[in-house]
Design a protein around this motif. Sequence first.
Motif, PDB file in Angstrom:
ATOM      1  N   THR A   1       0.809  -1.218   0.000  1.00  0.00           N
ATOM      2  CA  THR A   1       0.000   0.000   0.000  1.00  0.00           C
ATOM      3  C   THR A   1       0.843   1.269   0.000  1.00  0.00           C
ATOM      4  OG1 THR A   1      -0.208  -0.271   2.399  1.00  0.00           O
ATOM      5  CG2 THR A   1      -2.011  -1.087   1.029  1.00  0.00           C
ATOM      6  N   GLY A   2       2.172   1.124   0.079  1.00  0.00           N
ATOM      7  CA  GLY A   2       3.037   2.291  -0.061  1.00  0.00           C
ATOM      8  C   GLY A   2       3.168   2.769  -1.484  1.00  0.00           C
ATOM      9  N   LEU A   3       2.673   1.962  -2.452  1.00  0.00           N
ATOM     10  CA  LEU A   3       2.562   2.319  -3.865  1.00  0.00           C
ATOM     11  C   LEU A   3       3.892   2.297  -4.618  1.00  0.00           C
ATOM     12  CD1 LEU A   3       0.025   5.307  -3.614  1.00  0.00           C
ATOM     13  CD2 LEU A   3      -0.443   2.852  -3.676  1.00  0.00           C
ATOM     14  N   ALA A   4       4.974   1.842  -3.986  1.00  0.00           N
ATOM     15  CA  ALA A   4       6.269   1.749  -4.661  1.00  0.00           C
ATOM     16  C   ALA A   4       6.348   0.455  -5.467  1.00  0.00           C
ATOM     17  CB  ALA A   4       7.394   1.807  -3.635  1.00  0.00           C
ATOM     18  N   PRO A   5       7.275   0.374  -6.420  1.00  0.00           N
ATOM     19  CA  PRO A   5       7.466  -0.874  -7.177  1.00  0.00           C
ATOM     20  C   PRO A   5       7.993  -1.986  -6.271  1.00  0.00           C
ATOM     21  CG  PRO A   5       8.491   0.996  -8.285  1.00  0.00           C
ATOM     22  CD  PRO A   5       8.129   1.451  -6.920  1.00  0.00           C
ATOM     23  N   LEU A   6       7.858  -3.214  -6.738  1.00  0.00           N
ATOM     24  CA  LEU A   6       8.292  -4.368  -5.964  1.00  0.00           C
ATOM     25  C   LEU A   6       9.755  -4.271  -5.558  1.00  0.00           C
ATOM     26  CD1 LEU A   6       6.540  -7.271  -7.878  1.00  0.00           C
ATOM     27  CD2 LEU A   6       6.373  -6.846  -5.431  1.00  0.00           C
ATOM     28  N   GLY A   7       9.997  -4.546  -4.250  1.00  0.00           N
ATOM     29  CA  GLY A   7      11.366  -4.630  -3.785  1.00  0.00           C
ATOM     30  C   GLY A   7      11.757  -3.642  -2.709  1.00  0.00           C
ATOM     31  N   VAL A   8      10.787  -3.116  -1.933  1.00  0.00           N
ATOM     32  CA  VAL A   8      11.166  -2.192  -0.857  1.00  0.00           C
ATOM     33  C   VAL A   8      10.233  -2.365   0.339  1.00  0.00           C
ATOM     34  CG1 VAL A   8       9.784  -0.281  -1.814  1.00  0.00           C
ATOM     35  CG2 VAL A   8      11.667   0.216  -0.239  1.00  0.00           C
ATOM     36  N   GLY A   9      10.854  -2.452   1.514  1.00  0.00           N
ATOM     37  CA  GLY A   9      10.134  -2.434   2.787  1.00  0.00           C
ATOM     38  C   GLY A   9      10.831  -1.456   3.713  1.00  0.00           C
ATOM     39  N   TRP A  10      10.253  -1.274   4.918  1.00  0.00           N
ATOM     40  CA  TRP A  10      10.810  -0.312   5.872  1.00  0.00           C
ATOM     41  C   TRP A  10      10.714  -0.866   7.282  1.00  0.00           C
ATOM     42  CZ3 TRP A  10      13.251   3.801   3.826  1.00  0.00           C
ATOM     43  CH2 TRP A  10      12.922   4.153   2.511  1.00  0.00           C
ATOM     44  N   ALA A  11      11.786  -0.674   8.034  1.00  0.00           N
ATOM     45  CA  ALA A  11      11.793  -0.973   9.469  1.00  0.00           C
ATOM     46  C   ALA A  11      12.139   0.315  10.203  1.00  0.00           C
ATOM     47  CB  ALA A  11      12.813  -2.060   9.796  1.00  0.00           C
ATOM     48  N   ILE A  12      11.278   0.699  11.145  1.00  0.00           N
ATOM     49  CA  ILE A  12      11.460   1.952  11.881  1.00  0.00           C
ATOM     50  C   ILE A  12      11.392   1.649  13.376  1.00  0.00           C
ATOM     51  CG2 ILE A  12      10.661   4.329  12.191  1.00  0.00           C
ATOM     52  CD1 ILE A  12      11.416   3.796   9.319  1.00  0.00           C
ATOM     53  N   TRP A  13      12.319   2.247  14.145  1.00  0.00           N
ATOM     54  CA  TRP A  13      12.321   2.077  15.592  1.00  0.00           C
ATOM     55  C   TRP A  13      11.841   3.355  16.267  1.00  0.00           C
ATOM     56  CZ3 TRP A  13      15.294  -0.626  12.353  1.00  0.00           C
ATOM     57  CH2 TRP A  13      15.384  -1.999  12.559  1.00  0.00           C
ATOM     58  N   ARG A  14      11.160   3.189  17.391  1.00  0.00           N
ATOM     59  CA  ARG A  14      10.567   4.320  18.102  1.00  0.00           C
ATOM     60  C   ARG A  14      11.618   5.374  18.456  1.00  0.00           C
ATOM     61  NH1 ARG A  14       6.222   5.446  21.353  1.00  0.00           N
ATOM     62  NH2 ARG A  14       6.656   6.865  23.083  1.00  0.00           N
TER      63      ARG A  14
ATOM     64  N   GLN B   1      13.797   1.474  -6.063  1.00  0.00           N
ATOM     65  CA  GLN B   1      12.538   1.380  -5.326  1.00  0.00           C
ATOM     66  C   GLN B   1      12.450   2.433  -4.228  1.00  0.00           C
ATOM     67  OE1 GLN B   1      14.436  -1.088  -6.313  1.00  0.00           O
ATOM     68  NE2 GLN B   1      13.259  -2.877  -6.932  1.00  0.00           N
ATOM     69  N   VAL B   2      13.569   2.682  -3.538  1.00  0.00           N
ATOM     70  CA  VAL B   2      13.579   3.718  -2.499  1.00  0.00           C
ATOM     71  C   VAL B   2      13.411   5.094  -3.136  1.00  0.00           C
ATOM     72  CG1 VAL B   2      15.044   4.855  -0.787  1.00  0.00           C
ATOM     73  CG2 VAL B   2      14.893   2.362  -0.850  1.00  0.00           C
ATOM     74  N   ILE B   3      14.090   5.324  -4.244  1.00  0.00           N
ATOM     75  CA  ILE B   3      13.953   6.601  -4.954  1.00  0.00           C
ATOM     76  C   ILE B   3      12.506   6.830  -5.362  1.00  0.00           C
ATOM     77  CG2 ILE B   3      14.577   7.774  -7.114  1.00  0.00           C
ATOM     78  CD1 ILE B   3      17.353   6.350  -6.830  1.00  0.00           C
ATOM     79  N   THR B   4      11.866   5.782  -5.881  1.00  0.00           N
ATOM     80  CA  THR B   4      10.474   5.904  -6.311  1.00  0.00           C
ATOM     81  C   THR B   4       9.540   6.050  -5.118  1.00  0.00           C
ATOM     82  OG1 THR B   4      11.049   4.511  -8.202  1.00  0.00           O
ATOM     83  CG2 THR B   4       8.727   4.869  -7.792  1.00  0.00           C
ATOM     84  N   GLN B   5       9.887   5.417  -3.984  1.00  0.00           N
ATOM     85  CA  GLN B   5       9.101   5.630  -2.768  1.00  0.00           C
ATOM     86  C   GLN B   5       9.120   7.092  -2.367  1.00  0.00           C
ATOM     87  OE1 GLN B   5       7.703   2.844   0.048  1.00  0.00           O
ATOM     88  NE2 GLN B   5       6.516   4.554  -0.762  1.00  0.00           N
TER      89      GLN B   5
END
Length: 458
Positions: free
Chosen positions: A263-276, A309-313
């Motif tokens: 649902t982030g709408l980027a092309p296949l191949g990108v995820g995100w991990a974020i810490w508080r 993918q990150v650039i497109t995100q």
Amino acid sequence: MAENLFPNDLFSLPGFTRPAPHGGFPAHELFPDVAYEIVHDELILDGVARMNLATFCTTWIDDKARRLMAESIDKNIVDKDEYPQTAELEKRCVRMLADLWHAPDPASTLGTSTTGSSEAAILGGLAAKFRWRARGGTGMPNLVSGPVQVCWEKFARYFDVELRQIPLRGDRYTMHPDDLPEYCDDNTIAVVPTFGQTFTGLFEDVAAISAALDRLHAAGGPDIPIHVDAASGGFLGPFTAPDLVWDFRLPRVKSINTSGHKTGLAPLGVGWAIWREAADLPRELIFDVDYLGGNMPTFNLNFSRPGGQVITQYYNFIRLGRAGYARVQSATYFVARHFAKGLGAIGPFELIHAGEPERGIAAVTWRLTEGPDYNLYDLSDRLRARGWLIAAYPLPAGRQDETIMRAVFRHGFTLDMAELLLADIGRSLRHLSANPWRTPLTRAQAGGFTHDAAPEVP
């Protein structure tokens, strides 16, 4: 005149006189046009991605995003010395997500892009395990969850963690806060609620789970953190159900993973991990490397990764902003709810999730009511004949005797396409009613499914 050995017609060129190589490494060259045409034509046999309602992943991107992907095809995102601006865009995305998910100080929050939400989830699990060990944890660590995506089973098996999945019971489709005291103990490294469950699309109640863990700690029990698996819901809740509290507004939530290519709408191949906060990512997980031209930290499972993918995100973030994401995601929910209404009117179905933004992702899940001489695998098979790929599968532990069906709606799936799908479902039901037969369940079908795809139908 000598015979023209290389005529202008593509399909009479050498290379088309034999099948494409299938086994050993080929000995000879092919003309680029021939090699391309062979691969291109074989891929015609794949399903049409836009008609794949089993997948959660992006199947439509705009032309500007395609251009950025093409222009970035040679950028290795891990090489931050050679491609410093790509690294800067990644940092901006991390700060933007930290802000979107209400981190206390987005400017200092640590996070990273990954190849997808599965890698991001595993990083969140590793951070939880290292924090538990730093607090003096000994013995076999465990992770508590409801029904989860297979990446958590991989994490548990690969990194020696016991996965305690709370089975479904009664009329429940998600993990219930009341079950937590029975499964949590001093060796629990984290509780993992799923914000957009793979099986049903429903949101697990992160706030209620956090409150239950607060009560457990107040009664003398362990102080257990939360990692939220927001693979699908992380880019939906903030825009379509902003009052739903599930993120870093809850102090017990220490990390979140999401999928940019869903649902982030980027092309296949990108995820995100974020810490508080920075302290929630143990320093032991971060490696400093200096053999690409400069010293740089890395804490991914993969090393070299494409940067496009990150650039497109980032392009999507600045193009759409909060208002644009809210508009785009709301339109997807509108199509899902329209489909759910039509589905309830044409078939012997009981809706489990009808695409309500406050209850789950933009998906519709349903079960078959008693009576028909066919099952949902039969319906899935009939729809496949028309090109529609829709998952049918059994529920997880506790309700494995129940089979459900799930259609995931994504950006680019229009109301007109939903109408075409409903018409094909109606035709399929009439065919199955007139020609009663029942597909025997294969072992794979009876045992569940994995990530995005339905079990194969023989």
